[in-house]
Design an enzyme around this catalytic site. Structure first.
Site, PDB file in Angstrom:
ATOM      1  N   HIS A 128       3.165  -5.609   1.529  1.00  0.00           N
ATOM      2  CA  HIS A 128       3.254  -5.366   0.089  1.00  0.00           C
ATOM      3  C   HIS A 128       4.612  -5.845  -0.445  1.00  0.00           C
ATOM      4  CE1 HIS A 128       0.489  -1.931   1.335  1.00  0.00           C
ATOM      5  NE2 HIS A 128      -0.243  -2.546   0.422  1.00  0.00           N
ATOM      6  N   GLN A 166     -11.586 -10.332  -0.531  1.00  0.00           N
ATOM      7  CA  GLN A 166     -11.161  -9.733  -1.798  1.00  0.00           C
ATOM      8  C   GLN A 166     -10.612 -10.822  -2.734  1.00  0.00           C
ATOM      9  OE1 GLN A 166      -9.244  -5.751  -2.341  1.00  0.00           O
ATOM     10  NE2 GLN A 166      -7.381  -6.955  -2.296  1.00  0.00           N
TER      11      GLN A 166
HETATM   12  P1  AMP Z   1      -3.783  -2.473  -0.410  1.00  0.00           P
HETATM   13  O1  AMP Z   1      -2.712  -1.516  -0.784  1.00  0.00           O
HETATM   14  O2  AMP Z   1      -4.184  -2.419   1.016  1.00  0.00           O
HETATM   15  O3  AMP Z   1      -4.934  -2.457  -1.384  1.00  0.00           O
HETATM   16  O4  AMP Z   1      -3.124  -3.908  -0.567  1.00  0.00           O
HETATM   17  C1  AMP Z   1      -2.534  -4.320  -1.770  1.00  0.00           C
HETATM   18  C2  AMP Z   1      -2.311  -5.807  -1.711  1.00  0.00           C
HETATM   19  O5  AMP Z   1      -1.447  -6.098  -0.610  1.00  0.00           O
HETATM   20  C3  AMP Z   1      -3.602  -6.584  -1.475  1.00  0.00           C
HETATM   21  O6  AMP Z   1      -3.592  -7.764  -2.256  1.00  0.00           O
HETATM   22  C4  AMP Z   1      -3.543  -6.888   0.005  1.00  0.00           C
HETATM   23  O7  AMP Z   1      -4.263  -8.040   0.370  1.00  0.00           O
HETATM   24  C5  AMP Z   1      -2.053  -7.091   0.187  1.00  0.00           C
HETATM   25  N1  AMP Z   1      -1.679  -6.927   1.592  1.00  0.00           N
HETATM   26  C6  AMP Z   1      -1.987  -5.883   2.394  1.00  0.00           C
HETATM   27  N2  AMP Z   1      -1.529  -6.100   3.656  1.00  0.00           N
HETATM   28  C7  AMP Z   1      -0.923  -7.318   3.625  1.00  0.00           C
HETATM   29  C8  AMP Z   1      -0.261  -8.117   4.606  1.00  0.00           C
HETATM   30  N3  AMP Z   1      -0.134  -7.719   5.860  1.00  0.00           N
HETATM   31  N4  AMP Z   1       0.234  -9.313   4.214  1.00  0.00           N
HETATM   32  C9  AMP Z   1       0.104  -9.742   2.938  1.00  0.00           C
HETATM   33  N5  AMP Z   1      -0.503  -9.034   1.969  1.00  0.00           N
HETATM   34  C10 AMP Z   1      -1.017  -7.838   2.300  1.00  0.00           C
END
Ligand code: AMP
Length: 297
Positions: free
Chosen positions: A54, A170
């Site tokens: 994030h 997504q």
């Molecule tokens: P989430 O809180 O899991 O809904 O993720 C929020 C955003 O962070 C989404 O766009 C995810 O794809 C991105 N995200 C989560 N994990 C990673 C990661 N390891 N690398 C890059 N982006 C991420």
């Protein structure tokens, strides 16, 4: 020296404005838009429990020197009835600090009531793209995602929104929603951030015991093995990944698919070119997903 740089970074960033309601969000954004007329609004939607994946998205958002907005909202409508909504990690103080460190201007952290009110009747459908892969195993998941993201877009009015390529389906579903609804928003996919052992960072990694984490490492190993088999064709790529995953019998593989990056349709056996390898597996109670591009042929 490092301490001084950190200290400078900590003291040079202003704490973000926090909005708990849509009215507060609009008021913060109106103020900033007046102060910084013409600055692009760059948006990073999250469910909190923020980690360095994030963080990378937020660093990227700040690089546009516009008005950066992050949302923190554990969206109940994208969780299935037997999923981890109740135990999803919530780490508000640390999340806010991370947003401050990355220079985020506004943090929007609404309640469920603020987002959905009483008995909402209308939802968006993610369509066939949302019914495959993750969507096939988590019915309604992407309908929940596109609905909440469309609502957030309508509240924030960003010029650009940044998502992680880690959740490749997504990204594809949101790109098609933006196209279909003709929203004037640039969607940017940011590369997956990994821990030093190769595991893709995820808020759900906290569910893993030490042993389970070791097992989970078969996923990034499978992606590497698949990449190395690329020149031998589709079948070899899939076999390389599957064999690597089979080395961890405790892990329950949900799918291993090689698909066209835009439509997420499986590639034919004689495919040559860039394809996306997608893996999902249960390790203990954690559902883990990961992916990488593979050049086939
Ligand atoms: P989430 O809180 O899991 O809904 O993720 C929020 C955003 O962070 C989404 O766009 C995810 O794809 C991105 N995200 C989560 N994990 C990673 C990661 N390891 N690398 C890059 N982006 C991420």
């Amino acid at each position: 020296m490092q301490f001084l740089m950190l200290w400078h970074r900590m003291t040079s960033q202003q704490a973000p404005l926090v909005a708990r309601t849509v009215a507060e969000l609009k008021s913060h954004l109106d103020q900033l838009r007046i102060k910084r007329a013409g600055a692009p609004v760059v948006f990073v939607p999250t469910m909190g429990a923020l980690h360095d994946g994030h963080r990378a998205l937020m660093t990227r958002a700040s690089q546009y020197n516009g008005i950066s907005v992050a949302s923190i909202f554990v969206n109940p409508t994208q969780f299935g009835p037997n999923e981890d909504l109740a135990k999803y990690p919530r780490t508000w103080e640390a999340d806010l600090q991370l947003c401050a460190d990355e220079g985020i201007n506004v943090v929007f952290a609404p309640t469920v009531d603020q987002m959905y009110g009483d008995n909402p009747e209308s939802t968006l459908s993610a369509g066939p793209l949302g019914a495959r892969l993750e969507g096939a195993q988590r019915p309604g998941h992407f309908d929940g995602v596109v609905t909440v993201v469309a609502k957030l877009f309508d509240m924030v009015h960003p010029d650009r929104a940044i998502f992680g390529q880690k959740d490749a389906q997504q990204v594809a579903v949101i790109r098609s929603m933006v196209r279909d609804l003709e929203l004037p928003i640039e969607i940017e996919a940011f590369p997956t951030v990994r821990d030093s052992d190769g595991l893709a960072m995820s808020s759900r990694n906290v569910y893993l015991s030490h042993t389970e984490r070791e097992q989970a490492l078969a996923i990034p190993r499978a992606l590497v093995a698949a990449d190395q088999a690329g020149s031998e064709g589709v079948q070899a790529v899939l076999e390389a990944a599957t064999n690597e995953l089979a080395g961890e019998p405790e892990m329950h593989v949900r799918y291993v698919e090689l698909v066209r990056p835009d439509t997420l349709e499986p590639v034919p056996a004689n495919f040559h070119g860039d394809a996306l390898l997608l893996i999902a597996a249960m390790v203990g109670t954690a559902r883990l997903i990961d992916n990488s591009m593979v050049t086939v042929g």
